[in-house]
Motif scaffolding. Structure first.
Motif, PDB file in Angstrom:
ATOM      1  N   TRP A 275      -6.398  24.912  -6.443  1.00 40.12           N
ATOM      2  CA  TRP A 275      -5.979  26.287  -6.713  1.00 40.12           C
ATOM      3  C   TRP A 275      -5.111  26.355  -7.961  1.00 40.12           C
ATOM      4  N   ARG A 276      -4.241  25.389  -8.141  1.00 41.42           N
ATOM      5  CA  ARG A 276      -3.405  25.374  -9.349  1.00 41.42           C
ATOM      6  C   ARG A 276      -4.269  25.314 -10.608  1.00 41.42           C
TER       7      ARG A 276
ATOM      8  N   ALA B 274       2.091  27.380  -9.207  1.00 42.64           N
ATOM      9  CA  ALA B 274       0.782  27.892  -9.590  1.00 42.64           C
ATOM     10  C   ALA B 274       0.892  29.030 -10.601  1.00 42.64           C
TER      11      ALA B 274
ATOM     12  N   GLN C 182      -6.605  21.192  -1.703  1.00 42.58           N
ATOM     13  CA  GLN C 182      -6.912  22.581  -2.005  1.00 42.58           C
ATOM     14  C   GLN C 182      -5.809  23.220  -2.849  1.00 42.58           C
ATOM     15  N   LEU C 183      -4.556  22.841  -2.583  1.00 45.15           N
ATOM     16  CA  LEU C 183      -3.448  23.341  -3.388  1.00 45.15           C
ATOM     17  C   LEU C 183      -3.610  22.902  -4.845  1.00 45.15           C
TER      18      LEU C 183
ATOM     19  N   ASP D 109      -6.423  27.085   1.458  1.00 42.66           N
ATOM     20  CA  ASP D 109      -5.433  26.603   2.426  1.00 42.66           C
ATOM     21  C   ASP D 109      -4.391  25.795   1.662  1.00 42.66           C
ATOM     22  N   LEU D 110      -3.233  26.382   1.428  1.00 34.41           N
ATOM     23  CA  LEU D 110      -2.225  25.740   0.593  1.00 34.41           C
ATOM     24  C   LEU D 110      -1.460  24.646   1.326  1.00 34.41           C
ATOM     25  N   SER D 111      -1.733  24.482   2.622  1.00 34.05           N
ATOM     26  CA  SER D 111      -1.147  23.347   3.345  1.00 34.05           C
ATOM     27  C   SER D 111      -1.956  22.078   3.110  1.00 34.05           C
TER      28      SER D 111
ATOM     29  N   TYR E 244       4.724  27.752  -5.591  1.00 30.71           N
ATOM     30  CA  TYR E 244       3.687  26.732  -5.398  1.00 30.71           C
ATOM     31  C   TYR E 244       3.350  26.024  -6.712  1.00 30.71           C
TER      32      TYR E 244
ATOM     33  N   ASN F   9       4.097  33.146  -6.730  1.00 32.90           N
ATOM     34  CA  ASN F   9       3.263  31.940  -6.788  1.00 32.90           C
ATOM     35  C   ASN F   9       3.915  30.814  -7.577  1.00 32.90           C
TER      36      ASN F   9
END
Length: 356
Positions: free
Chosen positions: A101-102, A66, A97-98, A91-93, A64, A61
Motif C-alpha cells: 500500500w505504501r 504512507a 500488504q502495508l 489489511d494494514l495489519s 502508517y 495516513n
C-alpha cells in the motif's frame, strides 16, 4: 515534478522526503502551495515554515508512513487532498500488504501532484456519491482464488495490490507484450478514463474528441475480445502511442492521457536539474534541446514534443549504455502528437479557468 528547498537550512528536498537530511526538520507537502515545507510542532499540529500560516495537521495516513502531505486549513476529515479519495485500503495489519500500500501511495501522490498543478476538478465520493473519484486498493483472495483486476468504473478506480509485486508485475508485462508496466502508469491511465467522463463527455468536447480518437460508441466488450484474440494492427505505430491504445477509443484516450502526464512531469523534473542535450555530432541541432520552460504552462504541444524527443533520445542511449531498457520505448508519430495536442487543450482550458 519539482525540486524543493528546506526553509530552515536551504538543503534540497525531494517529493517523497519525510525529513531534511541536513538539519533534521520534519518536512511535508503543502498542496495549495505546491511545495514542500519544513514543519515544527505547534500544539497538537504543525507550524509550516513555508508560509508561516495557521496550525496544520499531517494527513492521518502519515501514521502508517504512507503520506507526507498536510491537510487543508480548516479540514475536518483528517485526510489530505490525495488521501481523501481513498475508498478501501488493504489489511494494514499484514506487513506485506502495508508495504504494498505504501508503494501505491507513492504513485498516487505523484498522480495528484499533476492533477493539482493543472487545477483539474477533483470531487470525492462525499462531494458526488455517484461519480466522485475514489480508489480501492484490493488484494487477491488466496482462499477463493479471486484475482483483482485493475480498472475504472464511473469514477471508481480499482488498483490490484499484486501489482506492487515486482516479479508478478514483470510477468504480466511480458504476458501482455508491454514495453513497460509501472504503478504510476496504472494510476495515470485509469484516471484518464475518469477525466474522459468529466472533461469530454460532461465537458461538451465529445464530438471534438471523436474526431481525434474515433467513435467511442463502438461496443467496448467486443473491441476488447477482438484485441486479445487478434492483437494490434501491424501498422499501429503510425496512429497510436501503444498497442493497447488500438483496442477502443476509450483506451486510446486513456493511454494518450497517461503518456501526456508522463511527458510533462518528466520534462519538469529534467528542467529542475537544468538538463540540456547538445550532441557534438549534431551540427544542425535536430537532437538538441534546452529544457528551460515550465511544461505545465506550455502554450502548445509542439514545444513539449520538441523538448521531449531529444531528451528521450539521449536518455534511451544512456540506459542502453547501462544494459537497461529504454526509458521511453515509444514512437510519437504525427497522429499521436495530434492526440497529445487534444489532451493538452483539455487540461490547458481547465488550468486557464475554463470549463468544467
Amino acid at each position: 515534478m519539482k525540486l524543493f528547498v528546506c526553509q530552515d537550512c536551504g538543503n534540497v528536498l525531494y517529493f517523497e522526503n519525510r525529513a531534511c537530511g541536513r538539519c533534521g526538520h520534519r518536512v511535508a507537502f503543502l498542496p495549495e502551495k505546491e511545495t514542500m515545507s519544513a514543519i515544527e510542532p505547534d500544539g497538537e499540529g504543525w507550524k509550516t515554515l513555508a508560509d508561516k500560516g495557521e496550525r496544520r495537521m499531517l494527513c492521518r495516513n502519515a501514521d502508517y508512513d504512507a503520506c507526507n502531505w498536510l491537510t487543508d486549513a480548516g479540514d475536518t476529515t483528517g485526510y489530505c487532498r490525495a488521501c481523501r479519495h481513498n475508498g478501501i485500503v488493504p489489511d494494514l495489519s499484514d506487513p506485506a500488504q502495508l508495504a504494498g500500500w505504501r508503494e501505491l501511495e507513492v504513485a498516487k501522490h505523484r498522480l495528484f501532484y499533476s492533477l493539482i498543478r493543472w487545477r483539474l476538478p477533483l470531487q470525492t465520493r462525499q462531494d458526488d456519491p455517484e461519480h466522485g473519484l475514489i480508489f480501492n486498493f484490493l488484494a487477491d483472495d488466496p482462499n477463493t482464488g479471486q484475482r483483482i483486476m485493475t480498472g475504472h468504473d464511473n469514477g471508481l478506480i480499482t488498483i490490484a495490490l499484486t501489482e506492487t509485486d515486482t516479479i508478478e508485475r514483470e510477468r504480466r508485462r511480458l504476458e501482455m507484450g508491454e514495453p513497460y508496466r509501472t504503478l504510476l502508469g496504472h494510476f495515470r491511465h485509469e484516471v484518464g478514463h475518469y477525466f474522459w467522463d468529466v472533461l469530454v463527455r460532461e465537458g461538451g468536447r465529445l464530438d471534438e474528441c471523436r474526431a481525434v480518437f474515433g467513435d467511442d460508441s463502438a461496443d467496448y466488450g467486443e473491441a476488447l475480445q477482438r484485441h486479445y484474440a487478434q492483437g494490434a494492427p501491424a501498422d499501429w505505430q503510425q496512429n497510436y502511442v501503444s498497442a493497447y491504445a488500438t483496442t477502443h477509443p476509450w483506451e486510446d484516450f486513456a493511454e494518450t492521457w497517461a503518456h501526456y502526464l508522463h511527458i510533462v512531469d518528466t520534462l519538469e523534473m529534467a528542467g529542475e536539474f537544468g538538463m540540456e542535450v547538445r550532441p557534438k555530432v549534431d551540427p544542425d541541432g535536430e537532437l538538441s534541446t534546452r529544457i528551460r520552460f515550465n511544461p505545465y504552462e506550455a502554450l502548445d504541444i509542439q514545444a513539449i514534443v520538441d523538448a521531449w524527443l531529444p531528451f528521450t533520445f539521449a536518455m534511451n542511449s544512456v540506459n542502453r549504455a547501462m544494459g537497461l531498457r529504454d526509458l521511453y520505448p515509444f514512437i510519437l508519430s504525427p497522429a499521436v502528437v495530434a492526440k497529445l495536442g487534444f489532451i493538452h487543450s483539455l487540461v490547458r482550458d481547465v488550468a486557464k479557468g475554463g470549463k468544467p
